[in-house]
Design an enzyme around this catalytic site. Structure first.
Site, PDB file in Angstrom:
ATOM      1  N   ASP A  35     -33.950 -29.248  68.719  1.00 41.78           N
ATOM      2  CA  ASP A  35     -33.510 -29.265  70.380  1.00 41.78           C
ATOM      3  C   ASP A  35     -34.621 -28.688  70.693  1.00 41.78           C
ATOM      4  O   ASP A  35     -35.575 -29.100  71.887  1.00 41.78           O
ATOM      5  CB  ASP A  35     -32.323 -28.341  70.333  1.00 41.78           C
ATOM      6  CG  ASP A  35     -30.817 -28.729  69.781  1.00 41.78           C
ATOM      7  OD1 ASP A  35     -30.910 -28.626  68.627  1.00 41.78           O
ATOM      8  OD2 ASP A  35     -30.644 -28.814  70.833  1.00 41.78           O
ATOM      9  N   TYR A  80     -20.148 -18.667  66.200  1.00 38.46           N
ATOM     10  CA  TYR A  80     -20.455 -19.631  65.703  1.00 38.46           C
ATOM     11  C   TYR A  80     -20.018 -19.875  64.410  1.00 38.46           C
ATOM     12  O   TYR A  80     -20.537 -18.758  63.503  1.00 38.46           O
ATOM     13  CB  TYR A  80     -22.289 -19.657  66.435  1.00 38.46           C
ATOM     14  CG  TYR A  80     -22.737 -21.218  65.488  1.00 38.46           C
ATOM     15  CD1 TYR A  80     -22.920 -22.527  65.979  1.00 38.46           C
ATOM     16  CD2 TYR A  80     -23.329 -20.841  64.118  1.00 38.46           C
ATOM     17  CE1 TYR A  80     -22.843 -24.006  65.130  1.00 38.46           C
ATOM     18  CE2 TYR A  80     -24.098 -22.166  63.066  1.00 38.46           C
ATOM     19  CZ  TYR A  80     -23.366 -23.079  63.706  1.00 38.46           C
ATOM     20  OH  TYR A  80     -24.000 -24.478  63.766  1.00 38.46           O
ATOM     21  N   GLN A 100     -34.941 -29.579  59.706  1.00 38.06           N
ATOM     22  CA  GLN A 100     -34.020 -30.649  61.050  1.00 38.06           C
ATOM     23  C   GLN A 100     -35.405 -31.549  60.681  1.00 38.06           C
ATOM     24  O   GLN A 100     -36.517 -31.748  60.646  1.00 38.06           O
ATOM     25  CB  GLN A 100     -33.337 -29.910  62.484  1.00 38.06           C
ATOM     26  CG  GLN A 100     -32.378 -30.249  61.724  1.00 38.06           C
ATOM     27  CD  GLN A 100     -31.684 -29.623  63.673  1.00 38.06           C
ATOM     28  OE1 GLN A 100     -32.442 -28.725  64.324  1.00 38.06           O
ATOM     29  NE2 GLN A 100     -30.507 -29.855  63.816  1.00 38.06           N
ATOM     30  N   ASP A 162     -24.807 -35.001  62.125  1.00 36.97           N
ATOM     31  CA  ASP A 162     -24.228 -34.227  60.827  1.00 36.97           C
ATOM     32  C   ASP A 162     -23.053 -35.409  60.324  1.00 36.97           C
ATOM     33  O   ASP A 162     -23.006 -35.535  59.081  1.00 36.97           O
ATOM     34  CB  ASP A 162     -23.730 -33.131  61.319  1.00 36.97           C
ATOM     35  CG  ASP A 162     -24.423 -32.329  62.084  1.00 36.97           C
ATOM     36  OD1 ASP A 162     -25.439 -32.635  62.554  1.00 36.97           O
ATOM     37  OD2 ASP A 162     -23.754 -31.403  62.773  1.00 36.97           O
ATOM     38  N   ARG A 195     -15.582 -33.836  66.837  1.00 36.88           N
ATOM     39  CA  ARG A 195     -16.746 -33.347  66.122  1.00 36.88           C
ATOM     40  C   ARG A 195     -16.010 -34.265  64.631  1.00 36.88           C
ATOM     41  O   ARG A 195     -14.986 -34.708  64.562  1.00 36.88           O
ATOM     42  CB  ARG A 195     -15.753 -31.780  66.030  1.00 36.88           C
ATOM     43  CG  ARG A 195     -16.605 -31.358  67.385  1.00 36.88           C
ATOM     44  CD  ARG A 195     -17.878 -30.747  68.061  1.00 36.88           C
ATOM     45  NE  ARG A 195     -18.355 -30.316  66.148  1.00 36.88           N
ATOM     46  CZ  ARG A 195     -18.883 -29.705  66.372  1.00 36.88           C
ATOM     47  NH1 ARG A 195     -20.491 -29.434  67.187  1.00 36.88           N
ATOM     48  NH2 ARG A 195     -20.107 -28.832  65.621  1.00 36.88           N
ATOM     49  N   GLU A 391     -23.208 -33.298  76.473  1.00 38.05           N
ATOM     50  CA  GLU A 391     -23.596 -33.014  74.565  1.00 38.05           C
ATOM     51  C   GLU A 391     -24.161 -34.907  74.433  1.00 38.05           C
ATOM     52  O   GLU A 391     -25.031 -35.367  74.057  1.00 38.05           O
ATOM     53  CB  GLU A 391     -23.235 -32.512  73.561  1.00 38.05           C
ATOM     54  CG  GLU A 391     -23.767 -32.489  72.674  1.00 38.05           C
ATOM     55  CD  GLU A 391     -23.280 -31.751  71.504  1.00 38.05           C
ATOM     56  OE1 GLU A 391     -21.922 -31.198  71.856  1.00 38.05           O
ATOM     57  OE2 GLU A 391     -23.595 -31.301  70.436  1.00 38.05           O
TER      58      GLU A 391
HETATM   59  C1  DGY Z   1     -23.098 -27.584  64.079  1.00 35.72           C
HETATM   60  O1  DGY Z   1     -22.897 -26.402  63.438  1.00 35.72           O
HETATM   61  O2  DGY Z   1     -22.317 -28.824  64.810  1.00 35.72           O
HETATM   62  C2  DGY Z   1     -24.685 -27.787  64.446  1.00 35.72           C
HETATM   63  O3  DGY Z   1     -24.548 -29.673  64.433  1.00 35.72           O
HETATM   64  C3  DGY Z   1     -25.343 -27.609  62.869  1.00 35.72           C
HETATM   65  O4  DGY Z   1     -26.488 -27.775  62.967  1.00 35.72           O
END
Ligand code: DGY
Length: 418
Positions: A35, A80, A100, A162, A195, A391
């Site tokens: 990023d 997070y 990454q 991911d 997700r 996003e």
């Molecule tokens: C997430 O937490 O979803 C990220 O993509 C991990 O890098």
């Protein structure tokens, strides 16, 4: 168009934490590796010095072995998961223990070539050159220990893509015994249907626990990982960065760095060709654990346009992208919509992402595919016009998905408006 540019600049500002930028507050409250590198490209349009700072900060957290981690946890944030208490990598400023996509070589060279302040650019690029070279060296030493020319990922998070369909079979084989109980936090910020699934998270976290039990020792992680996949997209980015770092090294009068990186890129390009799939007419992943090619037509297999593959391959990929453009309204879907596993809303299983559009468009443009470049550029700007700075987006409906007020989306808009 002026309004779009202003809004993009505003978003870079909102997510600026002074010496690094968060992708978006809430969902991703730290510094992410790729990023940051892509965001710096956008920042350069507004504030050149600030753009260099983004890269310099990232490389302050490079490990002694050369790896540059995927997240830097500058400030704790319990919104997070998984945070530093799960990774336990033992760093003063905590980081994750995986990497990454290495866009830094590409980004540093681009910032240098476009710099208005040449003195500043020489100073900052000079500071970054050896560090990026060390990261590249780390990749081939630790992620290609048998010297094939291409590197493997040991965690899907390293790919940046991911939950791509590319990893399904390899992830199924990852054991989950001994998985400690955990609570996801991403679902507090984004829709569960957009997700990764719980089954995927179980494997993501099991892999983290496994690597932690090996003390994050990169000399053994590749050999001892139950997940080891060669991603053509990731390798394409690495190849491009090696070539671009070589150009930067030439400009800075560092012929040895240039030569090393050109040799890496050349070996990478030769090895990449073993990932070509005749039936799909694109590149595919290779699973080093099962020893099999992965039957999955993802955007990872189109990204090699960014690396500058041979003309015949470039022509085939351009055709593939043109065909995909007939199946969706907004290029480029992250997976082939004719595949039954395609899901246009779920993260990397179908949605379009502006950073991928940017890299693909950049590769096509360099190879002279101007019309297709322009088509991707227009589709990208239309998405933002209609759906804001999300996003990612459903490539058929254009619906905005995942997080919003998204930094790298804003940075890419600035590039597309240029
Ligand atoms: C997430 O937490 O979803 C990220 O993509 C991990 O890098």
């Amino acid at each position: 168009r002026d309004d779009l540019y202003k809004r993009a600049a505003q978003i870079l500002d909102i997510n600026d934490r002074g010496h690094y930028t968060v992708p978006t507050s809430g969902l991703y409250p730290f510094q992410w590796n790729w990023d940051s590198c892509l965001v710096a490209i956008g920042q350069q349009h507004v504030d050149e010095a600030r753009a260099w700072t983004e890269l310099v900060t990232l490389f302050e957290h490079q490990w002694d072995d050369g790896m540059v981690p995927h997240i830097i946890f500058h400030k704790l944030d319990d919104g997070y998961f998984p945070g530093p208490e799960v990774w336990r990598t033992g760093r003063t400023v905590p980081t994750t223990g995986i990497t990454q996509p290495p866009v830094a070589g590409f980004a540093a060279n681009l910032l240098f070539e476009r710099a208005k302040d040449k003195d500043l650019a020489r100073e900052k690029a000079g500071h970054l050159l050896q560090r990026i070279d060390r990261w590249h060296e780390w990749f081939f030493r630790c992620r290609d220990p048998h010297g094939t020319g291409v590197v493997a990922l040991i965690h899907p998070w390293e790919s940046g893509r991911d939950n791509s369909i590319d990893w399904d079979a390899a992830l199924d084989a990852v054991p989950t015994e001994g998985l400690e109980p955990y609570q996801r936090r991403d679902l507090q910020h984004a829709h569960a249907d957009h997700r990764p699934t719980m089954a995927q998270y179980d494997r993501f976290i099991s892999l983290v626990q496994h690597f932690r039990s090996l003390d994050w020792n990169n000399e053994v992680l590749h050999e001892q990982s139950p997940f080891k996949v060669v991603d053509p997209g990731f390798n394409a980015i690495l190849i491009r960065s090696c070539n671009d770092l070589a150009s930067l090294a030439d400009a800075l009068g560092e012929p040895e760095v240039a030569e090393r990186n050109r040799a890496r890129a050349k070996a990478g390009l030769a090895a990449l060709d073993s990932l070509w799939d005749e039936r799909l007419q694109q590149y595919v992943c290779f699973d080093r654990v099962s020893g099999k090619a992965v039957d999955s037509a993802s955007v990872g297999g189109l990204l090699p346009v960014f690396a500058g593959v041979p003309t015949a391959r470039m022509e085939s990929l351009a055709k593939r992208i043109t065909t995909l453009g007939e199946q969706v309204n907004y290029l480029v879907p992250s997976h082939d919509p004719t595949d039954s596993r395609y899901d246009g809303k779920r993260y990397w299983r179908g949605p379009a992402w502006l950073i991928i559009n940017y890299m693909i468009a950049n590769g096509l443009d360099r190879a002279g595919h101007t019309e297709l470049f322009e088509k991707i550029r227009q589709a990208s700007l239309k998405l933002i016009d209609e759906s804001g700075f999300a996003e990612y987006y459903d490539p058929k409906s254009g619906e905005p998905l995942g997080g919003d007020t998204f930094t790298w989306t804003a940075a890419m808009v600035m590039e597309f408006l240029r």
